[in-house]
Design a protein around this motif. Structure first.
Motif, PDB file in Angstrom:
ATOM      1  N   ALA A   7     -23.211 -64.249 -31.867  1.00 53.28           N
ATOM      2  CA  ALA A   7     -24.198 -63.424 -31.211  1.00 53.28           C
ATOM      3  C   ALA A   7     -25.013 -63.533 -32.038  1.00 53.28           C
ATOM      4  O   ALA A   7     -26.567 -63.780 -31.537  1.00 53.28           O
ATOM      5  CB  ALA A   7     -24.063 -61.555 -30.536  1.00 53.28           C
ATOM      6  N   GLU A  45     -23.747 -56.056 -15.039  1.00 56.24           N
ATOM      7  CA  GLU A  45     -23.170 -56.532 -16.692  1.00 56.24           C
ATOM      8  C   GLU A  45     -21.475 -55.433 -17.239  1.00 56.24           C
ATOM      9  O   GLU A  45     -21.252 -55.836 -17.449  1.00 56.24           O
ATOM     10  CB  GLU A  45     -25.042 -55.553 -17.254  1.00 56.24           C
ATOM     11  N   THR A  61     -24.944 -61.895 -22.403  1.00 58.13           N
ATOM     12  CA  THR A  61     -24.706 -61.596 -23.267  1.00 58.13           C
ATOM     13  C   THR A  61     -24.518 -60.174 -24.258  1.00 58.13           C
ATOM     14  O   THR A  61     -23.165 -60.162 -24.649  1.00 58.13           O
ATOM     15  CB  THR A  61     -25.448 -62.504 -24.175  1.00 58.13           C
ATOM     16  N   VAL A  62     -24.712 -58.855 -24.136  1.00 59.47           N
ATOM     17  CA  VAL A  62     -24.411 -57.876 -24.935  1.00 59.47           C
ATOM     18  C   VAL A  62     -23.704 -57.652 -23.612  1.00 59.47           C
ATOM     19  O   VAL A  62     -22.717 -56.858 -24.693  1.00 59.47           O
ATOM     20  CB  VAL A  62     -25.920 -56.937 -24.630  1.00 59.47           C
TER      21      VAL A  62
END
Length: 841
Positions: free
Chosen positions: A100, A37, A71-72
């Protein structure tokens, strides 16, 4: 009451079975997920600050809308880069948050769970019919057509209080999984918001309107491209390759303005991705990624990463991973230093080393995460067959890989040839500049300046355009391009035209002196030829002869030799492998077997060698050398100082023998340096197994490029003998060299060629003469200093008729001594070779 409790407990148990089992994540897995991430967040941070046409920033928004699982992290990275690197950060942050949020709402309310994987209409109807027949109801179809939000509500109603959190987490894990069309629409809406802000804030400028159009087209298109790689789709390998290439290109391109600890990030990423793709995808995609990363970073630096890819692939194929990475870094630094000068050396060394270290770390982490697939196999025969299949597949893959590299080099050669043709002429902008400078020089104090550049401005401007056109097509201008009115009005026109022609000639000369693209083209062409020649030779030397294997098996059976398997391969250096040979009951001797098998294979085989592996014996017979060489050399300088000749005798592992005389043009240290360079280059290339013709072409190109930067003469003659010790076939290759002689009994054969030395003309001028050498032959090679007092070689020919019994040392001494008796003799070099059977060596 008791029955109600039982029913409630049963429903709770069913819900627990339906809910997914929770697997406790280890610390390493948690760390790996956090690292992944973080990397995506860094990627979005880099892409978010990449400015494209008209000052737009479409890459970051496209990555946000194209992502499915990170996505975060990407959103966080974009917010961070907006705060520090983008104008109007509030607008961009609000746009990213809105995009988002729109994706979440679309996934929950509008999109179906499997919208990304829609089947063809006919196949979907058949599957629905089968499902209805098996279930007896359409309940399954109703569940598939419900939205994600409806499914969450249904599952949470049927789930116990303790499991509602896990159900919600499971459903929200893939919340950003709407269809690509909805993602593209979201990206277009976000681009429209940012673009409208620019239009209103900028006062409705045309520049901002063009930015609106560009952003509305580019951002959805990038979403469609990025989404294929980020979803890791496997339905189309071509689309996924294109998508991954676009993502890599975007990252390297975006990082051009980013520094890490004061060092540029873009070349670091380019080298890292080059090595990573070479490792994971093979040669063809690795070379392609190197070219792509080089173009994204700097077009002139593209060869640096291609050289790095080739160095890594070559040493990686030999299982030398550490050397492969270090040499890839060295190739990158060398090329960048060559192009950018010594000033970039200190900054590029840490960059390449950091990229190599990052690649090594990534490789080790990936190796730890791989699942061990090799299992113990009890059956030795099956294991051997699997190993043979693996080796065959490995050879085919290696062959395909290097053919792909060769094709890449050929394509680059064509590109650089085209660029070379373009760089031979000045461009239109340069020609306009020198025309303007010529007119400014003579028109500054001219009394007619106000007329020519005022009232008659359009006529004067048209005349300048005619002059530029003539310069571009013919390379010079004349009075024909000047109109009558301007010609009568301007008294200095002849001086203006002379200065234009003079400056154009000077500019053209500078471009020709600085143009190295043709050298690159010839180097790439030669490299491609070397690879192709090596592959062709390997195809012949490692191709199995099935028919000959059958004949050898039949012979061994008749001779009473039991064998598990027989393999025969090779052409020039034939090899026979007899696995599981049992020779106790053989009806023939070893010598007879060796002679018979050699006659069957058309080669003279050496003594058999036995190897034992896992209690299985393998008998190996290999073709042996037919001839051997005893040689001597002598070199005498002209004035007792440094000799301009270089003499060399050597052989390689492929049973070729070479004799070489290089005579550097000129005298003294400059000639010695040129001849020594040629000798070392040819020895290294030929020892490595490369063919003589291709090696000479590369040497000619290298000497020409060296001479272009020197005011002195830089060329050398090449006199090369290549002798195949397996067959006796010899080739005399001469480029501006003196004649050679083959003495067979009392007959002297003279071999000469009318060619020029290397390094003088672009195309290699060399003549190759084939000759079949036999046992007892004597070969004499000389430099042109020997012929200075004997131009027709009368004394030398007469002397060579009597050397059949003389030693090579005596021959070279007598010839050099005779030439040195002349008071004004040049550097003298002689090689004498005596050919005999290999057993006598």
């Amino acid at each position: 009451m008791q029955e109600e409790k039982i029913n409630r407990r049963s429903a709770h148990a069913d819900a627990e079975q339906e809910a997914p089992a929770r697997v406790r994540m280890t610390g390493a897995e948690r760390l790996r997920r956090i690292g992944t991430e973080a990397l995506w967040g860094c990627a979005s941070w880099i892409l978010g600050q990449a400015s494209m046409a008209f000052g737009t920033y479409p890459l970051g928004l496209a990555l946000l809308c194209g992502s499915a699982k990170h996505t975060v992290a990407i959103l966080v990275g974009l917010i961070l880069t907006s705060v520090s690197n983008v104008e109007a950060p509030v607008v961009y942050i609000c746009t990213y948050l809105a995009a988002a949020l729109i994706r979440v709402v679309a996934s929950m309310v509008l999109d179906t769970p499997d919208a990304r994987f829609e089947l063809p209409e006919g196949l979907r109807r058949r599957l629905e019919a089968v499902s209805d027949t098996e279930d007896g109801t359409a309940e399954a179809r109703e569940e598939e057509s419900e939205t994600r939000l409806q499914r969450i509500r249904r599952r949470m109603k049927s789930t116990g209080e303790r499991l509602r959190t896990s159900v919600l987490a499971e459903e929200l894990r893939d919340v950003f999984s709407e269809s690509v069309c909805l993602r593209m629409a979201t990206a277009a809406l976000g681009s429209l918001i940012v673009s409208l802000y620019r239009v209103f804030a900028g006062g409705f400028r045309y520049y901002d309107l063009f930015a609106v159009i560009f952003a509305l087209v580019m951002t959805p298109a990038l979403v469609a491209v990025y989404s294929v790689a980020m979803e890791r789709r496997i339905d189309s390998r071509v689309l996924r390759t294109v998508s991954e290439a676009a993502l890599v290109f975007s990252l390297v391109y975006a990082a051009r303005t980013v520094t890490l600890l004061g060092f540029p990030l873009s070349p670091m990423l380019a080298l890292f991705f080059t090595l990573l793709i070479c490792r994971s995808h093979g040669a063809v995609q690795g070379i392609g990624s190197a070219l792509l990363c080089g173009v994204a970073y700097d077009l002139m630096m593209a060869p640096a990463f291609m050289l790095a890819a080739l160095a890594y692939l070559f040493f990686h194929s030999m299982k030398k991973e550490g050397s492969a990475i270090l040499l890839a870094c060295l190739c990158t630094v060398s090329w960048m230093t060559y192009v950018g000068g010594a000033s970039v050396l200190l900054s590029m060394i840490p960059v390449t080393l950091f990229a190599g270290a990052a690649f090594t770390l990534a490789q080790r982490l990936a190796a730890r995460g791989e699942v061990q697939e090799d299992t113990e196999d009890a059956d030795a025969e099956v294991r051997d067959e699997g190993r043979h299949h693996f080796e065959s597949s490995k050879y085919r893959d290696s062959s395909d890989r290097f053919r792909g590299i060769s094709d890449a080099f050929s394509s680059l050669s064509e590109v650089f040839y085209n660029l070379s043709d373009r760089f031979r002429r000045p461009g239109v902008i340069d020609l306009r500049r020198l025309c303007d400078e010529a007119f400014d020089t003579f028109c500054a104090d001219c009394p007619n300046k106000t007329v020519c550049w005022g009232l008659e401005y359009s006529e004067t401007l048209g005349t300048v355009s005619e002059l530029i056109s003539a310069l571009h097509t013919r390379g010079k201008v004349s009075a024909e391009q000047i109109g009558d009115a301007l010609s009568h009005r301007c008294p200095r026109m002849d001086s203006i035209l002379d200065q234009i022609n003079r400056e154009c000639a000077r500019l053209t000369g500078e471009m020709l002196r600085n143009n190295r693209t043709e050298i690159f083209a010839m180097d790439y062409e030669a490299a491609a030829k070397i690879i192709n020649e090596a592959l062709e030779e390997d195809d012949g030397e490692y191709r199995f002869d099935v028919e000959l294997e059958r004949k050898v098996s039949e012979y061994l059976n008749d001779a009473g030799v039991r064998a598990g398997s027989v393999a025969v391969y090779g052409s020039r250096r034939r090899r026979i492998l007899i696995r599981g040979a049992e020779i106790e009951q053989a009806k023939v001797s070893f010598e007879t077997m060796r002679s018979d098998l050699g006659e069957m294979c058309g080669s003279e085989l050496g003594q058999p060698v036995f190897e034992v592996e896992r209690n299985v014996s393998t008998m190996i017979l290999q073709a042996q050398q037919k001839l051997a060489v005893t040689g001597a050399q002598n070199n005498v300088s002209a004035d007792g100082g440094v000799s301009g000749d270089s003499v060399n005798l050597f052989s390689n592992k492929k049973d070729y023998f070479y004799a070489l005389i290089c005579d550097g043009m000129g005298a003294g240290r400059e000639a010695a340096l040129t001849s020594g360079l040629c000798s070392v280059f040819m020895e290294k290339m030929l020892r490595a197994g490369n063919r003589a013709g291709t090696s000479l072409r590369m040497l000619n190109n290298m000497i020409r490029s060296r001479g272009a930067d020197s005011t002195r003469e830089c060329s050398s003659t090449i006199d090369l003998l290549e002798l195949d010790l397996m067959t006796g076939e010899a080739y005399f290759i001469k480029s501006g060299a003196a004649p050679s002689f083959v003495i067979r009994k009392d007959v002297v054969r003279k071999i000469h060629a009318g060619t020029v030395p290397i390094g003088i003309i672009c195309a290699l001028d060399a003549q190759q003469t084939r000759f079949e050498l036999r046992e007892g032959d004597t070969v004499v090679m000389i430099s042109d200093g020997i012929m200075q007092s004997d131009a027709e070689c009368e004394w030398l020919t007469s002397y060579l008729k009597e050397v059949a019994e003389a030693d090579p040392e005596e021959i070279v001494y007598r010839i050099c001594h005779h030439a040195a008796e002349n008071d004004t003799h040049d550097d003298c070099s002689v090689i004498a070779l005596r050919i005999h059977r290999a057993e006598e060596a």
